[in-house]
Design a protein around this motif. Structure first.
Motif, PDB file in Angstrom:
ATOM      1  N   LEU A  92       1.249  -1.564   0.105  1.00 15.53           N
ATOM      2  CA  LEU A  92       0.075  -0.304  -0.028  1.00 15.53           C
ATOM      3  C   LEU A  92       0.837   1.245  -0.410  1.00 15.53           C
ATOM      4  CD1 LEU A  92      -2.567  -1.073   2.623  1.00 15.53           C
ATOM      5  CD2 LEU A  92      -3.339  -0.333   0.054  1.00 15.53           C
ATOM      6  N   SER A  93       2.008   1.093   0.549  1.00 12.88           N
ATOM      7  CA  SER A  93       2.346   2.109   0.810  1.00 12.88           C
ATOM      8  C   SER A  93       3.371   3.354  -0.265  1.00 12.88           C
ATOM      9  CB  SER A  93       3.241   2.430   2.175  1.00 12.88           C
ATOM     10  OG  SER A  93       3.931   1.428   2.245  1.00 12.88           O
ATOM     11  N   THR A  94       3.762   2.155  -1.443  1.00  7.93           N
ATOM     12  CA  THR A  94       4.353   1.756  -2.649  1.00  7.93           C
ATOM     13  C   THR A  94       3.529   2.806  -3.435  1.00  7.93           C
ATOM     14  OG1 THR A  94       3.330   0.393  -3.264  1.00  7.93           O
ATOM     15  CG2 THR A  94       5.424   0.381  -1.793  1.00  7.93           C
ATOM     16  N   PHE A  95       2.244   3.021  -3.414  1.00 10.48           N
ATOM     17  CA  PHE A  95       1.663   4.722  -4.228  1.00 10.48           C
ATOM     18  C   PHE A  95       2.258   5.637  -5.315  1.00 10.48           C
ATOM     19  CE2 PHE A  95       1.010   6.803  -0.805  1.00 10.48           C
ATOM     20  CZ  PHE A  95       0.328   8.013  -1.089  1.00 10.48           C
ATOM     21  N   LYS A  96       3.400   6.146  -4.823  1.00 14.11           N
ATOM     22  CA  LYS A  96       3.791   6.959  -5.298  1.00 14.11           C
ATOM     23  C   LYS A  96       5.243   6.286  -6.306  1.00 14.11           C
ATOM     24  CE  LYS A  96       2.846  10.658  -1.674  1.00 14.11           C
ATOM     25  NZ  LYS A  96       4.176  12.218  -1.327  1.00 14.11           N
ATOM     26  N   GLU A  97       5.825   5.380  -5.822  1.00 17.63           N
ATOM     27  CA  GLU A  97       6.654   4.706  -6.742  1.00 17.63           C
ATOM     28  C   GLU A  97       6.076   3.631  -7.743  1.00 17.63           C
ATOM     29  OE1 GLU A  97       7.054   4.520  -3.520  1.00 17.63           O
ATOM     30  OE2 GLU A  97       7.575   6.620  -2.940  1.00 17.63           O
ATOM     31  N   ASP A  98       5.930   3.135  -6.969  1.00 19.35           N
ATOM     32  CA  ASP A  98       4.960   1.921  -7.726  1.00 19.35           C
ATOM     33  C   ASP A  98       3.897   2.214  -8.335  1.00 19.35           C
ATOM     34  OD1 ASP A  98       4.540  -0.702  -8.951  1.00 19.35           O
ATOM     35  OD2 ASP A  98       3.683  -1.644  -6.778  1.00 19.35           O
ATOM     36  N   THR A  99       3.776   2.341 -10.418  1.00 15.08           N
ATOM     37  CA  THR A  99       2.747   2.741 -10.946  1.00 15.08           C
ATOM     38  C   THR A  99       2.223   1.184 -11.138  1.00 15.08           C
ATOM     39  OG1 THR A  99       4.758   2.963 -12.757  1.00 15.08           O
ATOM     40  CG2 THR A  99       3.433   4.860 -11.765  1.00 15.08           C
ATOM     41  N   GLY A 100       2.477   0.551 -10.993  1.00 19.39           N
ATOM     42  CA  GLY A 100       2.183  -0.806 -11.750  1.00 19.39           C
ATOM     43  C   GLY A 100       1.026  -1.181 -11.593  1.00 19.39           C
ATOM     44  N   GLY A 101       0.641  -2.878 -12.154  1.00 16.52           N
ATOM     45  CA  GLY A 101      -1.155  -2.405 -12.006  1.00 16.52           C
ATOM     46  C   GLY A 101      -1.176  -3.249 -10.472  1.00 16.52           C
ATOM     47  N   ARG A 102      -2.260  -2.756  -9.299  1.00 16.25           N
ATOM     48  CA  ARG A 102      -2.005  -3.071  -8.251  1.00 16.25           C
ATOM     49  C   ARG A 102      -3.208  -3.603  -7.464  1.00 16.25           C
ATOM     50  NH1 ARG A 102       1.092   0.833  -5.297  1.00 16.25           N
ATOM     51  NH2 ARG A 102       0.129   1.205  -3.357  1.00 16.25           N
ATOM     52  N   LEU A 103      -3.274  -5.246  -7.615  1.00 18.36           N
ATOM     53  CA  LEU A 103      -4.617  -5.822  -7.616  1.00 18.36           C
ATOM     54  C   LEU A 103      -4.672  -6.342  -5.943  1.00 18.36           C
ATOM     55  CD1 LEU A 103      -3.111  -6.725 -10.486  1.00 18.36           C
ATOM     56  CD2 LEU A 103      -3.839  -8.975 -10.179  1.00 18.36           C
ATOM     57  N   ASP A 104      -6.020  -6.615  -5.783  1.00 19.08           N
ATOM     58  CA  ASP A 104      -6.603  -6.616  -4.560  1.00 19.08           C
ATOM     59  C   ASP A 104      -7.214  -7.777  -5.048  1.00 19.08           C
ATOM     60  OD1 ASP A 104      -7.419  -7.479  -1.717  1.00 19.08           O
ATOM     61  OD2 ASP A 104      -8.430  -4.965  -2.102  1.00 19.08           O
ATOM     62  N   VAL A 105      -7.629  -8.776  -3.846  1.00 25.19           N
ATOM     63  CA  VAL A 105      -8.277 -10.370  -4.879  1.00 25.19           C
ATOM     64  C   VAL A 105      -8.619 -11.104  -3.081  1.00 25.19           C
ATOM     65  CG1 VAL A 105      -6.815 -12.337  -5.093  1.00 25.19           C
ATOM     66  CG2 VAL A 105      -8.700 -12.328  -6.137  1.00 25.19           C
ATOM     67  N   THR A 106     -10.185 -11.493  -3.523  1.00 24.10           N
ATOM     68  CA  THR A 106     -10.595 -12.147  -2.140  1.00 24.10           C
ATOM     69  C   THR A 106     -10.246 -13.869  -1.781  1.00 24.10           C
ATOM     70  OG1 THR A 106     -12.362 -12.899  -3.841  1.00 24.10           O
ATOM     71  CG2 THR A 106     -13.081 -11.102  -1.735  1.00 24.10           C
ATOM     72  N   LEU A 107     -10.181 -14.169  -0.950  1.00 29.52           N
ATOM     73  CA  LEU A 107      -9.775 -15.406  -0.598  1.00 29.52           C
ATOM     74  C   LEU A 107     -10.379 -16.461  -0.883  1.00 29.52           C
ATOM     75  CD1 LEU A 107      -7.123 -14.749   2.352  1.00 29.52           C
ATOM     76  CD2 LEU A 107      -6.859 -14.853  -0.206  1.00 29.52           C
ATOM     77  N   ASP A 108     -10.000 -18.375  -1.080  1.00 27.94           N
ATOM     78  CA  ASP A 108     -11.582 -18.954  -1.272  1.00 27.94           C
ATOM     79  C   ASP A 108     -11.914 -19.477  -0.154  1.00 27.94           C
ATOM     80  OD1 ASP A 108     -10.796 -18.303  -3.909  1.00 27.94           O
ATOM     81  OD2 ASP A 108      -9.492 -20.110  -3.951  1.00 27.94           O
ATOM     82  N   PRO A 109     -13.120 -19.704   0.414  1.00 25.61           N
ATOM     83  CA  PRO A 109     -14.121 -20.100   1.114  1.00 25.61           C
ATOM     84  C   PRO A 109     -12.934 -21.614   2.091  1.00 25.61           C
ATOM     85  CG  PRO A 109     -15.327 -19.799  -0.142  1.00 25.61           C
ATOM     86  CD  PRO A 109     -14.280 -19.704  -1.201  1.00 25.61           C
ATOM     87  N   ASP A 110     -12.898 -22.362   1.479  1.00 22.80           N
ATOM     88  CA  ASP A 110     -11.357 -23.406   1.624  1.00 22.80           C
ATOM     89  C   ASP A 110     -10.204 -22.994   2.024  1.00 22.80           C
ATOM     90  OD1 ASP A 110     -11.014 -23.279  -0.555  1.00 22.80           O
ATOM     91  OD2 ASP A 110     -11.212 -25.584  -1.587  1.00 22.80           O
ATOM     92  N   LEU A 138     -24.068 -14.148   6.244  1.00 25.02           N
ATOM     93  CA  LEU A 138     -24.371 -14.254   4.988  1.00 25.02           C
ATOM     94  C   LEU A 138     -22.781 -14.906   4.346  1.00 25.02           C
ATOM     95  CD1 LEU A 138     -25.937 -10.021   3.789  1.00 25.02           C
ATOM     96  CD2 LEU A 138     -26.881 -12.695   4.643  1.00 25.02           C
ATOM     97  N   ARG A 139     -23.044 -15.721   3.077  1.00 28.61           N
ATOM     98  CA  ARG A 139     -21.966 -16.184   2.783  1.00 28.61           C
ATOM     99  C   ARG A 139     -21.771 -15.412   1.519  1.00 28.61           C
ATOM    100  NH1 ARG A 139     -18.614 -18.829   5.226  1.00 28.61           N
ATOM    101  NH2 ARG A 139     -18.004 -20.771   3.766  1.00 28.61           N
ATOM    102  N   PRO A 140     -20.790 -15.646   0.754  1.00 22.09           N
ATOM    103  CA  PRO A 140     -20.280 -15.142  -0.202  1.00 22.09           C
ATOM    104  C   PRO A 140     -20.711 -15.522  -1.702  1.00 22.09           C
ATOM    105  CG  PRO A 140     -18.276 -15.489  -0.137  1.00 22.09           C
ATOM    106  CD  PRO A 140     -19.192 -16.145   1.598  1.00 22.09           C
ATOM    107  N   SER A 141     -21.488 -15.582  -2.513  1.00 20.95           N
ATOM    108  CA  SER A 141     -22.099 -16.249  -3.783  1.00 20.95           C
ATOM    109  C   SER A 141     -20.841 -16.183  -5.122  1.00 20.95           C
ATOM    110  CB  SER A 141     -23.519 -15.465  -4.007  1.00 20.95           C
ATOM    111  OG  SER A 141     -22.400 -14.174  -4.582  1.00 20.95           O
TER     112      SER A 141
END
Length: 438
Positions: free
Chosen positions: A227-245, A331-334
């Protein structure tokens, strides 16, 4: 009877309070920040909107203008509720509620989520793992902490958001430069800082909604960037949910529950907890906020649970019915989901891809337009574009985000500010809501 909405940051098109409160038995008033509306390229809602009064204030961020105007509007329009969904507005709204005798979140349940020093004190007292930390009153405190704990260390404001003011210091030489140059440690005012040991590993987060004091839904995700590298790192920033299992999902949800139990919270609120997952498989709390996560986390929660957490939070505060069952089991994710964001970089925008290319792209936001001159990112959510994708599992979502990134950068053209001409299609990553390109 009226409700006053304070809107510090982000798109009003993306947070249509007037539509969310269309069945509210009273008027909806809005006070916003002129600077931040300009940042996302929006004007105030005009004729035909559901607001009784809209106003954008200069100097909103610094304070001194919002409170007097809010009090005047409250008295003029009979305000009975104040709504504030952005982190920088939470304390302001709490103080206004106390001043005007209005219901809602007050300072005792606001400060522990805003002041990271108080937050860590309370979490540590409850046995929740946190990084070693200390208050900073002067430069000597930072020097002493580094001498005792070693490098790297992190210095940051106690009430920051969006990674603003966060400084990772990896050596004595870097510390010497920081102490000589950083304005946060100089001047007549007491520094609003803390210092803590750097925690290696992945950054995870848990996002959820509390209604009537119980968690209605929550789910963990993992940032695939720092998160803290937003000024230096101009690459794609990915954020993904974790699987239920994924065993880590259960552990993160359990830790979030422990943190919520350790802090005094209001009856209704959204939360965003950030947690380090260390190389030796420990979970260490970074911080928690009583508001929604930034970027497209709201859209991810909507994809998972079928409801916008901000809309639910707003409506719950006014006693309005919600589009989800809040009385039954959690609630559980769909589905699973992820977000790809690209932060701004200096240059003149020549061309931006417009059409959503794949059916599994749930949302595509463009935050700039051709002809616009960009500076570098001012904060971690100062975006060029963002995407939300869905898929049956984490692996699929991550693969799809990489595919979207390649497509977007293939059509992005940014002209350098040096006047040397267009850079051509961006071959390397170029990295609020903006224009919804759905």
């Amino acid at each position: 009877m009226s409700v006053l909405v304070l809107h510090h940051r982000g798109s009003l098109r993306g947070t249509p309070y007037d539509r969310w409160l269309a069945d509210y038995d009273g008027d909806v008033l809005l006070l916003g920040s002129r600077r931040h509306l300009d940042l996302v390229g929006e004007d105030l809602p005009g004729a035909g909107s559901g607001y009784r009064h809209v106003e954008a204030l200069d100097g909103y961020e610094a304070g001194g203008t919002v409170e007097p105007r809010a009090v005047d509007l409250a008295r003029e329009h009979g305000v009975r509720h104040i709504i504030a969904c952005q982190e920088q507005d939470l304390e302001r709204a709490a103080r206004l509620r106390e001043l005007l005798g209005l219901p809602g979140q007050r300072l005792p349940s606001t400060i522990p989520y805003r002041n990271k020093l108080v937050m860590k004190d309370m979490a540590r007292a409850a046995g929740i793992p946190v990084a070693p930390y200390a208050a900073v009153e002067c430069a000597a405190d930072v020097i002493a902490f580094a001498g005792e704990r070693g490098f790297p260390i992190v210095v940051k404001p106690r009430d920051s958001a969006g990674s603003i003011g966060v400084k990772v210091i990896g050596s004595q030489e870097e510390l010497d430069r920081y102490l000589a140059e950083d304005a946060g440690l100089h001047g007549p005012f007491q520094p609003n800082l803390l210092v803590e040991s750097y925690v290696p590993g992945a950054m995870c987060h848990v996002d959820g909604l509390v209604v009537d004091g119980r968690v209605v839904f929550a789910w963990p995700s993992q940032y695939l960037f720092a998160l803290s590298t937003f000024k230096e790192d101009t690459g794609g920033r990915l954020d993904v949910t974790l699987d239920p299992d994924d065993p880590l999902s259960r552990r993160l949800l359990e830790l979030a529950d422990r943190v919520l139990a350790a802090l005094p919270g209001p009856r209704h609120f959204a939360f965003h907890a950030e947690v380090f997952h260390t190389p030796d498989d420990r979970l260490v709390l970074c911080e928690i906020a009583c508001r929604n996560g930034g970027a497209s986390i709201r859209d991810i929660m909507r994809a998972l649970f079928g409801a916008d957490p901000t809309e639910c939070w707003v409506r719950a505060q006014l006693g309005l019915p919600l589009p989800i069952d809040t009385a039954g089991p959690r609630l559980r994710p769909s589905t699973m989901a992820g977000q790809l964001v690209l932060v701004k970089r200096a240059g003149r925008v020549v061309a931006v891809p417009q059409e959503r290319p794949f059916p599994w792209v749930e949302k595509y936001n463009i935050f700039v337009r051709p002809g616009q001159v960009m500076n570098g990112p001012a904060f971690s959510a100062d975006f060029l574009a963002s995407f939300v994708v869905t898929g049956p599992d984490r692996r699929t979502c991550e693969s799809r985000m990489r595919q979207v990134e390649a497509w977007f950068l293939g059509g992005l053209v940014i002209e350098p500010l040096t006047g040397d001409g267009p850079s051509g299609p961006a071959r390397r990553p170029a990295g609020g809501e903006g224009t919804d390109a759905r």
